[in-house]
Scaffold this motif. Structure first.
Motif, PDB file in Angstrom:
ATOM      1  N   GLU A  13      20.800   1.465 -10.281  1.00 29.67           N
ATOM      2  CA  GLU A  13      19.803   0.660  -9.569  1.00 29.67           C
ATOM      3  C   GLU A  13      18.388   0.947 -10.089  1.00 29.67           C
ATOM      4  OE1 GLU A  13      18.076  -0.507  -5.199  1.00 29.67           O
ATOM      5  OE2 GLU A  13      18.987   1.455  -5.460  1.00 29.67           O
ATOM      6  N   TRP A  16      18.071  -0.881 -13.202  1.00 30.26           N
ATOM      7  CA  TRP A  16      17.940  -2.303 -12.880  1.00 30.26           C
ATOM      8  C   TRP A  16      16.500  -2.625 -12.466  1.00 30.26           C
ATOM      9  CZ3 TRP A  16      17.531  -4.213  -7.619  1.00 30.26           C
ATOM     10  CH2 TRP A  16      17.359  -5.597  -7.567  1.00 30.26           C
ATOM     11  N   SER A  17      15.931  -1.790 -11.603  1.00 28.95           N
ATOM     12  CA  SER A  17      14.567  -2.068 -11.126  1.00 28.95           C
ATOM     13  C   SER A  17      13.576  -2.095 -12.290  1.00 28.95           C
ATOM     14  CB  SER A  17      14.131  -1.047 -10.074  1.00 28.95           C
ATOM     15  OG  SER A  17      13.863   0.222 -10.656  1.00 28.95           O
ATOM     16  N   SER A  19      14.330  -2.960 -15.283  1.00 30.79           N
ATOM     17  CA  SER A  19      14.674  -4.048 -16.209  1.00 30.79           C
ATOM     18  C   SER A  19      14.151  -5.408 -15.754  1.00 30.79           C
ATOM     19  CB  SER A  19      16.193  -4.127 -16.384  1.00 30.79           C
ATOM     20  OG  SER A  19      16.816  -4.713 -15.250  1.00 30.79           O
ATOM     21  N   ILE A  20      13.586  -5.474 -14.569  1.00 33.90           N
ATOM     22  CA  ILE A  20      13.137  -6.767 -14.043  1.00 33.90           C
ATOM     23  C   ILE A  20      11.880  -7.258 -14.776  1.00 33.90           C
ATOM     24  CG2 ILE A  20      12.291  -8.005 -12.013  1.00 33.90           C
ATOM     25  CD1 ILE A  20      14.035  -6.064 -10.322  1.00 33.90           C
ATOM     26  N   CYS A  35      19.291  -7.433 -17.169  1.00 31.95           N
ATOM     27  CA  CYS A  35      18.897  -7.247 -15.776  1.00 31.95           C
ATOM     28  C   CYS A  35      20.040  -7.630 -14.835  1.00 31.95           C
ATOM     29  CB  CYS A  35      17.652  -8.076 -15.482  1.00 31.95           C
ATOM     30  SG  CYS A  35      17.072  -7.994 -13.792  1.00 31.95           S
ATOM     31  N   LEU A  36      20.645  -8.767 -15.059  1.00 31.34           N
ATOM     32  CA  LEU A  36      21.736  -9.238 -14.206  1.00 31.34           C
ATOM     33  C   LEU A  36      22.967  -8.332 -14.332  1.00 31.34           C
ATOM     34  CD1 LEU A  36      21.382 -13.090 -14.731  1.00 31.34           C
ATOM     35  CD2 LEU A  36      20.659 -11.731 -12.742  1.00 31.34           C
ATOM     36  N   MET A  39      22.254  -5.182 -12.366  1.00 31.33           N
ATOM     37  CA  MET A  39      22.331  -5.475 -10.933  1.00 31.33           C
ATOM     38  C   MET A  39      23.792  -5.533 -10.483  1.00 31.33           C
ATOM     39  SD  MET A  39      20.997  -8.839  -8.853  1.00 31.33           S
ATOM     40  CE  MET A  39      22.007  -9.894  -9.874  1.00 31.33           C
ATOM     41  N   ALA A  42      25.362  -2.022 -10.482  1.00 34.71           N
ATOM     42  CA  ALA A  42      24.895  -1.195  -9.363  1.00 34.71           C
ATOM     43  C   ALA A  42      25.610  -1.586  -8.068  1.00 34.71           C
ATOM     44  CB  ALA A  42      23.386  -1.333  -9.196  1.00 34.71           C
ATOM     45  N   VAL A  43      25.727  -2.868  -7.819  1.00 35.39           N
ATOM     46  CA  VAL A  43      26.382  -3.331  -6.589  1.00 35.39           C
ATOM     47  C   VAL A  43      27.877  -3.019  -6.623  1.00 35.39           C
ATOM     48  CG1 VAL A  43      26.946  -5.374  -5.216  1.00 35.39           C
ATOM     49  CG2 VAL A  43      24.635  -5.063  -6.095  1.00 35.39           C
ATOM     50  N   THR A  63      19.686   2.979  -1.721  1.00 38.44           N
ATOM     51  CA  THR A  63      18.321   2.455  -1.785  1.00 38.44           C
ATOM     52  C   THR A  63      17.292   3.581  -1.889  1.00 38.44           C
ATOM     53  OG1 THR A  63      18.188   2.276   0.627  1.00 38.44           O
ATOM     54  CG2 THR A  63      18.867   0.301  -0.598  1.00 38.44           C
ATOM     55  N   GLY A  66      17.176   4.611  -5.449  1.00 42.20           N
ATOM     56  CA  GLY A  66      16.456   3.554  -6.167  1.00 42.20           C
ATOM     57  C   GLY A  66      14.958   3.633  -5.952  1.00 42.20           C
TER      58      GLY A  66
END
Length: 104
Positions: A13, A16-17, A19-20, A35-36, A39, A42-43, A63, A66
């Motif tokens: 995560e 991912w954060s 990579s946005i 990025c996708l 994400m 992570a999920v 979270t 993250g």
């Protein structure tokens, strides 16, 4: 083992954060795909950890990792400000994660 999967989910995560921003509002195809993918990974990892961990605990820890990671990387790699208040907030999140771990 679920806690290790949850830790990995939190670390993904964080990646991912970070990579946005390079997607430039999702207008750059390769950074957007990365990025996708991060994400989704992570999920998926989070969902695996939730097979044996309580949902609320797993999500709060996920979270929290993250948030701490994003704040830390933002300060170390970017121009995000470091202040006593921000460090206190990070410390409280870390204490919350540890407390969730030892009481679950």
């Amino acid at each position: 083992m679920s806690w290790l999967v949850l830790l990995l989910a939190g670390l993904v995560e964080v990646a991912w954060s970070q990579s946005i921003k390079p997607t430039q509002n999702f207008t750059r195809p390769v950074p957007t795909l990365l990025c996708l993918a991060l994400m989704a990974a992570a999920v998926w990892l989070l969902s695996q950890a939730m097979n044996t961990l309580p949902v609320g605990t797993a999500y709060a820890v996920f979270t929290g990792i993250g948030a701490v990671g994003a704040i830390t990387l933002g300060a170390v790699l970017g121009d995000d400000p470091i202040s006593v208040g921000r460090m206190a907030a990070v410390s409280l999140i870390v204490v919350g994660i540890v407390l969730a771990r030892i009481t679950t």
